[in-house]
Write a protein that holds these residues in place. Structure first.
Motif, PDB file in Angstrom:
ATOM      1  N   ALA A 126     -53.876  88.053  95.953  1.00 13.28           N
ATOM      2  CA  ALA A 126     -53.108  89.255  96.242  1.00 13.28           C
ATOM      3  C   ALA A 126     -53.407  90.319  95.201  1.00 13.28           C
ATOM      4  N   LEU A 127     -53.396  91.568  95.618  1.00 16.30           N
ATOM      5  CA  LEU A 127     -53.632  92.654  94.669  1.00 16.30           C
ATOM      6  C   LEU A 127     -52.440  92.780  93.731  1.00 16.30           C
ATOM      7  N   PRO A 128     -52.684  93.164  92.481  1.00 10.58           N
ATOM      8  CA  PRO A 128     -51.570  93.352  91.537  1.00 10.58           C
ATOM      9  C   PRO A 128     -50.711  94.539  91.938  1.00 10.58           C
TER      10      PRO A 128
ATOM     11  N   ASP B 250     -59.720  95.533  96.343  1.00 10.74           N
ATOM     12  CA  ASP B 250     -59.460  96.968  96.341  1.00 10.74           C
ATOM     13  C   ASP B 250     -60.590  97.764  95.712  1.00 10.74           C
ATOM     14  N   GLY B 251     -61.684  97.091  95.351  1.00 10.51           N
ATOM     15  CA  GLY B 251     -62.832  97.783  94.769  1.00 10.51           C
ATOM     16  C   GLY B 251     -62.788  97.916  93.271  1.00 10.51           C
ATOM     17  N   ALA B 252     -61.718  97.456  92.617  1.00  6.57           N
ATOM     18  CA  ALA B 252     -61.608  97.532  91.160  1.00  6.57           C
ATOM     19  C   ALA B 252     -62.158  96.247  90.538  1.00  6.57           C
ATOM     20  N   TRP B 253     -62.692  96.373  89.331  1.00  4.33           N
ATOM     21  CA  TRP B 253     -63.222  95.207  88.626  1.00  4.33           C
ATOM     22  C   TRP B 253     -62.112  94.378  87.998  1.00  4.33           C
ATOM     23  N   THR B 254     -62.289  93.065  88.010  1.00  3.92           N
ATOM     24  CA  THR B 254     -61.443  92.210  87.184  1.00  3.92           C
ATOM     25  C   THR B 254     -61.873  92.418  85.732  1.00  3.92           C
ATOM     26  N   GLU B 255     -61.058  91.955  84.786  1.00  6.62           N
ATOM     27  CA  GLU B 255     -61.472  92.026  83.391  1.00  6.62           C
ATOM     28  C   GLU B 255     -62.611  91.036  83.140  1.00  6.62           C
ATOM     29  N   TRP B 256     -63.354  91.267  82.077  1.00  4.59           N
ATOM     30  CA  TRP B 256     -64.393  90.334  81.662  1.00  4.59           C
ATOM     31  C   TRP B 256     -63.739  89.034  81.201  1.00  4.59           C
ATOM     32  N   SER B 257     -64.224  87.913  81.699  1.00  8.14           N
ATOM     33  CA  SER B 257     -63.695  86.607  81.322  1.00  8.14           C
ATOM     34  C   SER B 257     -64.749  85.844  80.527  1.00  8.14           C
ATOM     35  N   PRO B 258     -64.348  85.181  79.441  1.00  6.12           N
ATOM     36  CA  PRO B 258     -65.300  84.414  78.642  1.00  6.12           C
ATOM     37  C   PRO B 258     -65.643  83.082  79.291  1.00  6.12           C
ATOM     38  N   ALA B 259     -66.778  82.511  78.900  1.00  9.20           N
ATOM     39  CA  ALA B 259     -67.240  81.252  79.460  1.00  9.20           C
ATOM     40  C   ALA B 259     -66.430  80.089  78.928  1.00  9.20           C
ATOM     41  N   GLY B 260     -66.322  79.051  79.748  1.00 15.06           N
ATOM     42  CA  GLY B 260     -65.685  77.802  79.366  1.00 15.06           C
ATOM     43  C   GLY B 260     -66.508  76.633  79.878  1.00 15.06           C
ATOM     44  N   SER B 261     -65.929  75.459  79.902  1.00 10.94           N
ATOM     45  CA  SER B 261     -66.654  74.276  80.369  1.00 10.94           C
ATOM     46  C   SER B 261     -66.769  74.288  81.892  1.00 10.94           C
ATOM     47  N   ALA B 262     -67.756  73.557  82.416  1.00 11.92           N
ATOM     48  CA  ALA B 262     -67.997  73.487  83.851  1.00 11.92           C
ATOM     49  C   ALA B 262     -67.758  72.071  84.341  1.00 11.92           C
TER      50      ALA B 262
ATOM     51  N   TRP C  18     -56.132  99.639  85.228  1.00 14.44           N
ATOM     52  CA  TRP C  18     -56.851  98.619  85.999  1.00 14.44           C
ATOM     53  C   TRP C  18     -55.986  97.402  86.303  1.00 14.44           C
ATOM     54  N   THR C  19     -54.823  97.277  85.633  1.00 14.93           N
ATOM     55  CA  THR C  19     -53.934  96.150  85.913  1.00 14.93           C
ATOM     56  C   THR C  19     -53.126  96.369  87.185  1.00 14.93           C
TER      57      THR C  19
ATOM     58  N   HIS D  22     -56.447 103.998  96.633  1.00 15.71           N
ATOM     59  CA  HIS D  22     -57.316 105.130  96.945  1.00 15.71           C
ATOM     60  C   HIS D  22     -58.051 105.527  95.660  1.00 15.71           C
ATOM     61  N   ARG D  23     -59.034 104.732  95.300  1.00 14.82           N
ATOM     62  CA  ARG D  23     -59.720 104.898  94.025  1.00 14.82           C
ATOM     63  C   ARG D  23     -60.583 106.152  94.008  1.00 14.82           C
TER      64      ARG D  23
END
Length: 495
Positions: A196-198, A125-137, A367-368, A373-374
């Protein structure tokens, strides 16, 4: 000191760059044996250090460093837990396919306590997800860190913090923590992975305090102005970029049910009890800082980064203040002296909501929700606001404000008074919330929203469907005074 190789997870902004995507199952064969030389590893893309947006950082011949004498760490409470002394955010990249994770590779030197890495992406929908911290790969060497994303995205962005070692000499060349190179590699989503969009925005009743601190710098690098209009939340996951409203809150003095039951203000009313007492007031604000009290308390999320023993919508500071959670202390060990879960800049607090003391407010974390129609609010100046009214004309009283850069979802549009603004002129007005209208000329986007149903007459007494406000405990005690002398929970300023 020789540069060290750290492979970690990532951040960016908006530059269309084509690069290959690593399959979701892992990197190509042989990658687990160690990193390939940059020229022989087409899965990675180099970031341009000069293109990064810098908060508390300087760029010199050795790379990006925390600016000398920058003061308290960005977003860190005095004497509290570690937070970045500087934050660098790189431009976003179009990845040309669905991505659910990002790997990052850092070149660093000098004495550092760490280089925390976060990433986010743009939803369908063009909105950003929240910032997510790094973890293991999975499937990577131990030094590789991966940032998982909560939705399949086709644009990604990376930001990196610089946390200097406590005993590092900040002005000693060659010894100061420095970030000299950043590479990122997108990891493809599994086949058929479509997020799916929230639904409706999550909402909660929380306690607010006033920020003040004019002249200080927020966690995203914004310098606090007199009568400023932004909010601070106690988690970096919803920290907007400087001057942006990627994460916007609607803060109201009355809940949706109370506003719906109150009679709509009549055209020609001059405000006062009519708009502030009966229906309350609302402000739309970008989140530009981190605080109060905690820095990792994303209490609006169902899966919280910390304090997962608390119900959704209950800030840890409120639980500590009212119920003695964590011994009555915040995440940094400070004694909690008020239950604040949000901070508001002075203009929003005093002018937008007309508050004279700390208060309980109703917050929608916009944003949640899924955005159909942003639009972005465009005031006549970067320090300005747009008046919010209960109908499509200036004959209706002002019942709140929307700050410049705030991101909103336009529910519908209707004809009203012709208005001239930063985005042209015309008679269209947008409904951006239950009973909240602004001229379309003061918004960038939203023109694809449908016409409001029925006759072009406002219906502010009919609320939009939403998530019910959680029933969380409120301390049965008088609210403490506006912060400024002692016990101020605001924790996100530097310099």
């Amino acid at each position: 000191m020789m540069p060290s190789r750290i492979r970690a997870g990532a951040v960016a902004s908006l530059a269309a760059v084509a690069f290959s995507v690593v399959p979701a199952g892992g990197p190509p064969a042989g990658a687990a044996d160690g990193p390939l030389p940059r020229a022989a590893d087409p899965g990675w893309i180099d970031e341009d250090l000069a293109s990064a947006e810098r908060a508390g950082a300087v760029l010199d011949g050795g790379g990006l460093r925390a600016a000398p004498g920058s003061g308290a760490p960005l977003g860190a409470p005095p004497g509290g837990a570690s937070a970045p002394d500087a934050l660098v955010t790189f431009p976003a990249h179009a990845v040309g396919g669905a991505v659910r994770a990002v790997d990052v590779d850092l070149d660093t030197s000098g004495r550092a306590a760490g280089f925390p890495v976060e990433a986010r992406g743009v939803r369908a929908d063009g909105a950003w997800t929240e910032w997510s911290p790094a973890g293991s790969a999975p499937g990577e060497p131990p030094e590789v860190v991966r940032v998982g994303l909560p939705a399949a995205v086709e644009r990604v962005q990376v930001r990196v913090g610089i946390v200097t070692a406590p005993d590092a000499a900040p002005d000693t060349d060659g010894d100061t923590a420095s970030l000299s190179g950043v590479r990122l590699r997108p990891v493809a989503a599994a086949e058929g992975d479509a997020s799916a969009l929230p639904g409706a925005a999550f909402a909660a009743r929380v306690f607010t305090t006033r920020i003040g601190l004019v002249g200080n710098t927020t966690a995203n690098g914004h310098k606090v102005r007199t009568n400023d209009n932004f909010a601070a939340l106690p988690s970096r996951r919803a920290l907007s970029a400087k001057g942006k409203g990627d994460y916007t809150v609607r803060v109201c003095t009355k809940g949706a049910d109370e506003r719906a039951e109150a009679p709509p203000p009549a055209a020609g009313a001059q405000g006062g009890e009519q708009d502030h007492g009966a229906r309350g007031r609302c402000v739309y604000l970008p989140v530009w800082d981190v605080g109060p009290w905690n820095t990792k308390d994303d209490h609006w999320n169902e899966e919280r980064q910390t304090w997962d023993d608390l119900p959704r919508g209950l800030p840890q500071a409120q639980a500590a203040y009212s119920d003695g959670h964590n011994g009555g202390r915040d995440g940094s060990g400070r004694r909690v002296t008020n239950p604040a879960g949000i901070d508001l800049a002075d203009g929003a607090f005093r002018n937008g909501l007309r508050l004279t003391d700390n208060a309980w407010v109703h917050v929608d974390y916009l944003w949640t929700a899924g955005h159909r129609h942003r639009a972005e609010i465009s005031a006549t100046s970067a320090a300005g606001t747009v008046d919010v009214r209960p109908g499509p004309g200036t004959e209706f009283p002002v019942t709140g404000t929307a700050a410049d850069a705030a991101s909103v979802d336009v529910e519908c549009r209707l004809a009203g008074e012709a208005v001239k603004g930063p985005n042209g002129d015309g008679a269209d007005w947008y409904r951006i919330g239950p009973g909240d209208y602004i001229p379309a000329a003061f918004a960038d986007g939203g023109g694809d929203a449908p016409r409001c149903g029925g006759a072009d007459v406002p219906s502010p007494d009919v609320p939009a469907p939403g998530v019910p406000i959680p029933d969380v405990p409120a301390p049965d005690v008088p609210a403490p005074g506006v912060p400024g002398v002692g016990g101020d929970p605001f924790a996100a300023v530097a310099g």
